[in-house]
Design a protein around this motif. Sequence first.
Motif, PDB file in Angstrom:
ATOM      1  N   ASP A 172       0.823  -1.209   0.000  1.00 30.46           N
ATOM      2  CA  ASP A 172       0.000   0.000   0.000  1.00 30.46           C
ATOM      3  C   ASP A 172       0.857   1.259   0.000  1.00 30.46           C
ATOM      4  O   ASP A 172       0.398   2.325  -0.421  1.00 30.46           O
ATOM      5  N   LEU A 173       2.091   1.149   0.480  1.00 31.01           N
ATOM      6  CA  LEU A 173       3.031   2.269   0.480  1.00 31.01           C
ATOM      7  C   LEU A 173       4.435   1.719   0.711  1.00 31.01           C
ATOM      8  O   LEU A 173       4.602   0.696   1.372  1.00 31.01           O
ATOM      9  N   ALA A 218      -2.192   9.460   5.272  1.00 33.83           N
ATOM     10  CA  ALA A 218      -2.738  10.424   4.318  1.00 33.83           C
ATOM     11  C   ALA A 218      -2.471   9.997   2.881  1.00 33.83           C
ATOM     12  O   ALA A 218      -3.357  10.073   2.018  1.00 33.83           O
ATOM     13  N   HIS A 219      -1.244   9.526   2.611  1.00 34.66           N
ATOM     14  CA  HIS A 219      -0.911   9.089   1.247  1.00 34.66           C
ATOM     15  C   HIS A 219      -1.723   7.868   0.838  1.00 34.66           C
ATOM     16  O   HIS A 219      -2.193   7.774  -0.304  1.00 34.66           O
ATOM     17  N   ILE A 220      -1.895   6.934   1.757  1.00 40.96           N
ATOM     18  CA  ILE A 220      -2.661   5.727   1.445  1.00 40.96           C
ATOM     19  C   ILE A 220      -4.121   6.083   1.177  1.00 40.96           C
ATOM     20  O   ILE A 220      -4.731   5.578   0.227  1.00 40.96           O
ATOM     21  N   GLN A 230      -6.013   5.386  -2.319  1.00 40.93           N
ATOM     22  CA  GLN A 230      -7.193   4.526  -2.359  1.00 40.93           C
ATOM     23  C   GLN A 230      -8.377   5.261  -2.971  1.00 40.93           C
ATOM     24  O   GLN A 230      -9.157   4.668  -3.722  1.00 40.93           O
ATOM     25  N   THR A 231      -8.506   6.553  -2.674  1.00 44.88           N
ATOM     26  CA  THR A 231      -9.579   7.343  -3.259  1.00 44.88           C
ATOM     27  C   THR A 231      -9.427   7.430  -4.768  1.00 44.88           C
ATOM     28  O   THR A 231     -10.384   7.264  -5.529  1.00 44.88           O
ATOM     29  N   LEU A 232      -8.186   7.671  -5.203  1.00 43.50           N
ATOM     30  CA  LEU A 232      -7.915   7.751  -6.635  1.00 43.50           C
ATOM     31  C   LEU A 232      -8.180   6.420  -7.311  1.00 43.50           C
ATOM     32  O   LEU A 232      -8.758   6.354  -8.389  1.00 43.50           O
ATOM     33  N   ARG A 241     -12.981   3.199 -11.142  1.00 37.87           N
ATOM     34  CA  ARG A 241     -14.109   2.344 -11.500  1.00 37.87           C
ATOM     35  C   ARG A 241     -15.166   3.112 -12.276  1.00 37.87           C
ATOM     36  O   ARG A 241     -16.014   2.530 -12.924  1.00 37.87           O
ATOM     37  N   ASP A 242     -15.132   4.419 -12.179  1.00 40.26           N
ATOM     38  CA  ASP A 242     -16.105   5.252 -12.888  1.00 40.26           C
ATOM     39  C   ASP A 242     -15.488   5.761 -14.176  1.00 40.26           C
ATOM     40  O   ASP A 242     -14.793   6.766 -14.208  1.00 40.26           O
TER      41      ASP A 242
END
Length: 231
Positions: A48-49, A115-117, A121-123, A128-129
Amino acid sequence: MTTHILIIEDDPSIANLQKDYLEINHMTTTIEHDGRKGLKLALEKAFDLIIIDIMLPNMDGFEICKQIRQHKQTPIMIVSAKKEDIDKIRGLGLGADDYMVKPFSPSEMVARVQAHIKRHQTLTSDKRDAQQILEIENLTIDKGAHKVFLLDQELTFTTKEFQLLLFLAEHPNRVWSKEQLFEQVWGMDVLDSDVSTVVVHIKRIREKVKATHLADIPIETIWGSGYRFNK
């Protein structure tokens, strides 16, 4: 889902300190002390990082960062005793998302990792959209596919470069200070030493656009104030 962090650090005491604080905060860690072996692990497994020191046996952190970025967009933090601006600029220019100088605050390190993770994850979830397309003059940003096109030519950006460009494009005609951009894109309270992070990423975006010889991206420097995306 368990968060898994790779630590590439040749000093066992520092590596174990990072490990302890990350695991207290419910993250799993893997430690590698050798640069070349650390790169191999980073490319073969999913993390994840990745936290990387610069001065490592067999391969330095700059080269590790460079090679990871050729294959993956995993968030990268450099944690190093090298505090000169040129080292920080080089690390960020090679695709690192953040650069912390030793000695560091373990609690701040954990906050930055989280914060970076979260941002990554949001990005990733946005991918998917596939309908999230932003078009501004010659520029097309596909938020779903994490792709940028200038006059139909695709440009390759690191995760943070992409996020910074997207944020400015989604909030045009407003001047954003370097401190505000750091807070919005990196998701952390700004420190004086972090302002150069934004400057380096803006510079890298402009260089990649300029290299196409096609058109300019309308990011204007407002001297003494910050940056504005003109629309």
